[in-house]
Design a protein around this motif. Structure first.
Motif, PDB file in Angstrom:
ATOM      1  N   GLN A 185      60.789  79.100  -6.561  1.00 30.56           N
ATOM      2  CA  GLN A 185      60.050  79.487  -5.462  1.00 30.56           C
ATOM      3  C   GLN A 185      59.217  78.285  -5.082  1.00 30.56           C
ATOM      4  OE1 GLN A 185      59.576  82.415  -4.234  1.00 30.56           O
ATOM      5  NE2 GLN A 185      57.273  83.009  -3.789  1.00 30.56           N
ATOM      6  N   ILE A 186      60.069  77.668  -4.019  1.00 31.45           N
ATOM      7  CA  ILE A 186      59.626  76.266  -3.419  1.00 31.45           C
ATOM      8  C   ILE A 186      59.228  76.238  -1.866  1.00 31.45           C
ATOM      9  CG2 ILE A 186      60.434  74.015  -2.916  1.00 31.45           C
ATOM     10  CD1 ILE A 186      62.407  74.429  -5.454  1.00 31.45           C
ATOM     11  N   GLY A 187      57.980  75.521  -1.659  1.00 28.63           N
ATOM     12  CA  GLY A 187      57.570  75.041  -0.197  1.00 28.63           C
ATOM     13  C   GLY A 187      57.470  73.602  -0.119  1.00 28.63           C
ATOM     14  N   VAL A 188      58.203  73.372   1.133  1.00 29.64           N
ATOM     15  CA  VAL A 188      58.113  71.645   1.666  1.00 29.64           C
ATOM     16  C   VAL A 188      57.137  72.058   2.922  1.00 29.64           C
ATOM     17  CG1 VAL A 188      58.997  70.037   2.455  1.00 29.64           C
ATOM     18  CG2 VAL A 188      60.093  71.548   0.822  1.00 29.64           C
ATOM     19  N   GLU A 189      55.852  71.546   2.903  1.00 32.00           N
ATOM     20  CA  GLU A 189      54.773  71.713   4.192  1.00 32.00           C
ATOM     21  C   GLU A 189      54.940  70.593   5.024  1.00 32.00           C
ATOM     22  OE1 GLU A 189      51.312  73.600   3.220  1.00 32.00           O
ATOM     23  OE2 GLU A 189      50.318  72.955   5.519  1.00 32.00           O
ATOM     24  N   MET A 190      55.293  70.754   6.258  1.00 34.46           N
ATOM     25  CA  MET A 190      55.455  69.587   7.366  1.00 34.46           C
ATOM     26  C   MET A 190      54.256  69.367   7.999  1.00 34.46           C
ATOM     27  SD  MET A 190      58.787  69.214   6.398  1.00 34.46           S
ATOM     28  CE  MET A 190      59.362  67.932   7.449  1.00 34.46           C
ATOM     29  N   VAL A 191      54.003  67.979   8.217  1.00 36.94           N
ATOM     30  CA  VAL A 191      52.719  67.707   8.800  1.00 36.94           C
ATOM     31  C   VAL A 191      52.858  66.575   9.677  1.00 36.94           C
ATOM     32  CG1 VAL A 191      51.189  68.204   6.759  1.00 36.94           C
ATOM     33  CG2 VAL A 191      52.320  65.967   6.826  1.00 36.94           C
ATOM     34  N   GLN A 192      51.954  66.403  10.737  1.00 33.64           N
ATOM     35  CA  GLN A 192      52.290  65.298  11.787  1.00 33.64           C
ATOM     36  C   GLN A 192      52.058  63.749  11.014  1.00 33.64           C
ATOM     37  OE1 GLN A 192      49.892  65.716  15.438  1.00 33.64           O
ATOM     38  NE2 GLN A 192      50.873  67.989  15.584  1.00 33.64           N
ATOM     39  N   ASP A 193      51.049  63.977  10.177  1.00 32.10           N
ATOM     40  CA  ASP A 193      51.103  62.877   9.425  1.00 32.10           C
ATOM     41  C   ASP A 193      50.242  63.160   8.110  1.00 32.10           C
ATOM     42  OD1 ASP A 193      47.972  61.813   9.732  1.00 32.10           O
ATOM     43  OD2 ASP A 193      48.628  62.320  11.441  1.00 32.10           O
ATOM     44  N   LYS A 194      50.213  62.308   7.200  1.00 35.70           N
ATOM     45  CA  LYS A 194      49.641  62.834   5.849  1.00 35.70           C
ATOM     46  C   LYS A 194      48.216  62.617   5.801  1.00 35.70           C
ATOM     47  CE  LYS A 194      53.381  62.245   2.158  1.00 35.70           C
ATOM     48  NZ  LYS A 194      54.375  61.395   2.958  1.00 35.70           N
ATOM     49  N   VAL A 195      47.715  61.767   6.601  1.00 35.77           N
ATOM     50  CA  VAL A 195      46.305  61.819   6.620  1.00 35.77           C
ATOM     51  C   VAL A 195      45.522  62.863   7.291  1.00 35.77           C
ATOM     52  CG1 VAL A 195      44.156  60.263   7.338  1.00 35.77           C
ATOM     53  CG2 VAL A 195      46.437  59.016   6.320  1.00 35.77           C
ATOM     54  N   SER A 196      46.078  63.116   8.445  1.00 31.72           N
ATOM     55  CA  SER A 196      45.391  64.133   9.093  1.00 31.72           C
ATOM     56  C   SER A 196      45.971  65.579   8.766  1.00 31.72           C
ATOM     57  CB  SER A 196      45.726  64.321  10.762  1.00 31.72           C
ATOM     58  OG  SER A 196      47.067  64.566  10.974  1.00 31.72           O
ATOM     59  N   ARG A 197      47.131  65.817   8.089  1.00 31.72           N
ATOM     60  CA  ARG A 197      47.628  67.067   7.452  1.00 31.72           C
ATOM     61  C   ARG A 197      47.716  68.097   8.778  1.00 31.72           C
ATOM     62  NH1 ARG A 197      45.584  67.876   1.337  1.00 31.72           N
ATOM     63  NH2 ARG A 197      46.337  65.809   0.424  1.00 31.72           N
ATOM     64  N   VAL A 198      47.614  67.799  10.002  1.00 34.07           N
ATOM     65  CA  VAL A 198      47.977  68.643  10.816  1.00 34.07           C
ATOM     66  C   VAL A 198      49.269  68.946  10.959  1.00 34.07           C
ATOM     67  CG1 VAL A 198      47.962  68.971  13.400  1.00 34.07           C
ATOM     68  CG2 VAL A 198      46.013  67.464  12.700  1.00 34.07           C
ATOM     69  N   PRO A 199      49.434  70.247  10.825  1.00 37.81           N
ATOM     70  CA  PRO A 199      50.952  71.125  10.774  1.00 37.81           C
ATOM     71  C   PRO A 199      51.840  70.409  11.992  1.00 37.81           C
ATOM     72  CG  PRO A 199      49.320  72.688  10.714  1.00 37.81           C
ATOM     73  CD  PRO A 199      48.556  71.523  11.216  1.00 37.81           C
ATOM     74  N   LEU A 200      52.951  70.164  11.440  1.00 41.13           N
ATOM     75  CA  LEU A 200      53.985  69.754  12.429  1.00 41.13           C
ATOM     76  C   LEU A 200      54.280  70.831  13.472  1.00 41.13           C
ATOM     77  CD1 LEU A 200      55.995  67.089  12.665  1.00 41.13           C
ATOM     78  CD2 LEU A 200      57.651  68.402  11.448  1.00 41.13           C
ATOM     79  N   PRO A 201      54.128  70.727  14.779  1.00 37.39           N
ATOM     80  CA  PRO A 201      54.505  71.621  15.845  1.00 37.39           C
ATOM     81  C   PRO A 201      55.723  72.425  15.303  1.00 37.39           C
ATOM     82  CG  PRO A 201      53.914  69.538  16.780  1.00 37.39           C
ATOM     83  CD  PRO A 201      54.206  69.198  15.270  1.00 37.39           C
ATOM     84  N   SER A 202      55.624  73.695  16.148  1.00 36.72           N
ATOM     85  CA  SER A 202      56.772  74.527  15.909  1.00 36.72           C
ATOM     86  C   SER A 202      58.009  73.979  16.386  1.00 36.72           C
ATOM     87  CB  SER A 202      56.515  76.006  16.186  1.00 36.72           C
ATOM     88  OG  SER A 202      56.320  75.993  17.469  1.00 36.72           O
ATOM     89  N   ASP A 203      58.019  73.388  17.441  1.00 35.66           N
ATOM     90  CA  ASP A 203      59.202  72.841  18.071  1.00 35.66           C
ATOM     91  C   ASP A 203      59.864  71.829  17.322  1.00 35.66           C
ATOM     92  OD1 ASP A 203      57.356  71.202  18.608  1.00 35.66           O
ATOM     93  OD2 ASP A 203      58.030  70.684  20.655  1.00 35.66           O
ATOM     94  N   ALA A 204      59.063  71.138  16.500  1.00 37.26           N
ATOM     95  CA  ALA A 204      59.627  70.150  15.688  1.00 37.26           C
ATOM     96  C   ALA A 204      60.171  70.566  14.561  1.00 37.26           C
ATOM     97  CB  ALA A 204      58.657  69.054  15.139  1.00 37.26           C
ATOM     98  N   ILE A 205      59.501  71.678  13.834  1.00 41.13           N
ATOM     99  CA  ILE A 205      59.773  72.461  12.856  1.00 41.13           C
ATOM    100  C   ILE A 205      61.271  72.986  13.200  1.00 41.13           C
ATOM    101  CG2 ILE A 205      59.616  74.684  11.400  1.00 41.13           C
ATOM    102  CD1 ILE A 205      57.817  72.448  10.563  1.00 41.13           C
ATOM    103  N   ASN A 206      61.198  73.787  14.351  1.00 39.91           N
ATOM    104  CA  ASN A 206      62.659  74.211  14.630  1.00 39.91           C
ATOM    105  C   ASN A 206      63.853  73.407  14.788  1.00 39.91           C
ATOM    106  OD1 ASN A 206      61.241  76.990  14.532  1.00 39.91           O
ATOM    107  ND2 ASN A 206      60.878  76.789  16.828  1.00 39.91           N
ATOM    108  N   GLU A 207      63.762  72.329  15.254  1.00 46.47           N
ATOM    109  CA  GLU A 207      64.607  71.278  15.427  1.00 46.47           C
ATOM    110  C   GLU A 207      65.171  70.954  14.119  1.00 46.47           C
ATOM    111  OE1 GLU A 207      64.008  67.233  17.369  1.00 46.47           O
ATOM    112  OE2 GLU A 207      62.770  68.476  18.838  1.00 46.47           O
ATOM    113  N   ILE A 208      64.407  70.666  13.045  1.00 51.60           N
ATOM    114  CA  ILE A 208      64.883  70.323  11.608  1.00 51.60           C
ATOM    115  C   ILE A 208      65.452  71.575  11.072  1.00 51.60           C
ATOM    116  CG2 ILE A 208      64.100  69.646   9.473  1.00 51.60           C
ATOM    117  CD1 ILE A 208      61.942  68.071  10.620  1.00 51.60           C
ATOM    118  N   PHE A 209      64.845  72.521  11.357  1.00 49.25           N
ATOM    119  CA  PHE A 209      65.242  73.906  10.690  1.00 49.25           C
ATOM    120  C   PHE A 209      66.889  74.350  11.176  1.00 49.25           C
ATOM    121  CE2 PHE A 209      64.870  78.781  10.835  1.00 49.25           C
ATOM    122  CZ  PHE A 209      64.657  78.875   9.498  1.00 49.25           C
TER     123      PHE A 209
END
Ligand code: PMP
Length: 457
Positions: A382-406
């Motif tokens: 039961q695993i999660g990998v949370e994607m961010v813009q960068d580790k310091v801000s932890r702002v979520p990676l936007p959905s278009d970027a997520i979708n590209e990787i996905f």
């Protein structure tokens, strides 16, 4: 030709005639057209093979078309598919006994349903009848189902409509140790446990105190009278494998019980050995709930759900007649029974622990390598990998970027899921039979997809 229909035909019918918004028709930019499955593998209509790490949303517990389960199903199909549970047939009793033997005292009475939403609806009704109270509290970001009642328990706007879903449902802040207001600064990033160990110097988790204060404030401000129940997933599923600080559930259970409520563990995703070290997710929190709801993996994809509770609560519920036409039908019980046997015989809980720990450890290395992988977490498979813009801000990676990787991961042959409030977390919850080679295959592909994404930027 696929059942005499082209891919275009299928998509048109999907758009026109079937729940047109199903995951925005349908999950991928180039959807997958599934034809066949075997264990951890799926094949599309063109014969392309995929490693399935989403398992029909954590549902295909012991593998697609698992031969042992298939044999049990076929045997039962030739004997009796359906009769209502107002008659006596052995499959129901046999399974009830097997299932309840896997739960600690006093959780010994089971009610069968056909889905997780139905199980949570029933649990809510029973909690209200037993306590005589109405209000319930769930965690923000939780998913407990899509029926009108369960939508009230669910706390994720993607699954809400602009009408009141259920009266008396309140949320408290999710004690998310990565994204929560007080999480990240206090809890160490160790990826392989149900709960996050605290690194506060006093040995007392300050983040936990803050989240509990939030819950107390909900009691002080929003739930004026006594409470019927608290619902919680041991690890949030749809929420993106969100984990809580050590002792959060334990302390919450104590508080809820002091307020006259009962505690309900939603094990729809975390149950049946998926977390590896334990058969039930709640065991990783060192608590015993008053009620446990389950579905998904219970019957390896055959529609089934259940509520297990105490004899005392069952007694309060016996004042009326509860009936469910399909709940506990002989076919579902025969299938669920063979799922339990298979988990035991094939040592799948142990496998979840071993392969899951390996995957988490290796994914944590990728987290350390790439700035856009913010967090790797979970327990067992039961695993999660949370994607961010960068580790310091932890702002979520936007959905278009997520979708590209996905999409890239899918094109290279692996199916995973997405979750989290912003769709920022990849979800990995495969059939429990995957092995280390499968894990390595995914790790190589995921690494490549992240590299491809970064190169394109
Ligand atoms: N609880 C949890 C934790 C779930 O993940 C889900 C489904 N995603 C449900 C309940 C609802 O189950 P169902 O879709 O079978 O109604």
């Amino acid at each position: 030709p696929y059942h005499g229909m082209s891919k275009q035909d299928l998509l048109e019918i999907r758009k026109q005639n079937c729940n047109p918004m199903t995951m925005k028709v349908t999950y991928y930019k180039k959807p997958v057209f599934i034809n066949q499955g075997y264990m951890q593998w799926l094949w599309d209509v063109d014969g392309k093979r995929y490693l399935d790490l989403f398992a029909g949303v954590a549902t295909v517990s012991v593998g697609h078309c698992n031969p042992k389960v298939r044999e049990a199903a076929e045997k039962q199909l030739g004997r009796l598919w359906h009769t209502t549970s107002i008659y006596v047939y052995p499959q129901l009793q046999e399974y009830a006994e097997k299932l309840t033997s896997l739960l600690p005292d006093p959780l010994k009475v089971v009610y069968f349903t056909n889905s997780g939403s139905e199980a949570n609806d029933l649990a809510l009704l029973m909690a209200r009848l037993h306590t005589g109270n109405f209000d319930v509290i769930t965690l923000r970001g939780s998913y407990h189902g899509g029926s009108p009642q369960a939508t009230g328990l669910t706390s994720n706007s993607h699954y809400k409509y602009p009408i009141p879903s259920s009266l008396g449902c309140h949320n408290t802040m999710c004690p998310d140790v990565f994204r929560g207001l007080w999480g990240g600064s206090h809890c160490r990033d160790s990826p392989v446990q149900t709960i996050r160990e605290c690194s506060c110097s006093s040995g007392h988790c300050q983040a936990n105190d803050m989240y509990l204060n939030e819950l107390k404030e909900v009691f002080d401000t929003t739930v004026p009278n006594q409470i019927a129940a608290f619902f919680g997933e041991p690890i949030q599923g749809v929420g993106g494998a969100v984990q809580y600080p050590k002792n959060y559930l334990k302390d919450t259970y104590q508080l809820v019980r002091e307020k006259g409520g009962i505690c309900i563990a939603d094990e729809v995703q975390t149950g049946f050995g998926r977390t590896g070290s334990h058969f039930w997710g709640f065991e990783g929190h060192n608590v015993i709930p008053d009620m446990v709801t389950m579905a998904k993996g219970i019957a390896n994809g055959f529609p089934m759900g259940a509520v297990v509770t105490t004899a005392e609560i069952a007694k309060s519920f016996a004042k009326g007649v509860h009936f469910n036409t399909f709940g506990g039908n002989p076919l579902a019980c025969a299938i669920a029974s063979s799922v339990l046997d298979t988990i035991k015989e094939d040592r799948l809980q142990e496998n979840c622990d071993q392969v899951g720990t390996y995957l988490l450890t290796e994914l944590a290395k990728l987290r350390d390598k790439y700035d856009i992988i913010g967090d790797v977490r979970g327990k067992g498979l039961q695993i999660g990998v949370e994607m961010v813009q960068d580790k310091v801000s932890r702002v979520p990676l936007p959905s278009d970027a997520i979708n590209e990787i996905f999409e890239d991961v899918k094109d290279m042959g692996v199916l995973i899921g997405k979750g989290g409030l912003y769709g920022q977390t990849f979800r990995i919850k495969p059939p429990m039979c995957i092995n280390k080679d499968d894990a390595d295959f995914f790790l190589a592909i995921f690494n490549q997809a992240v590299l491809n994404y970064m190169e394109r930027r």
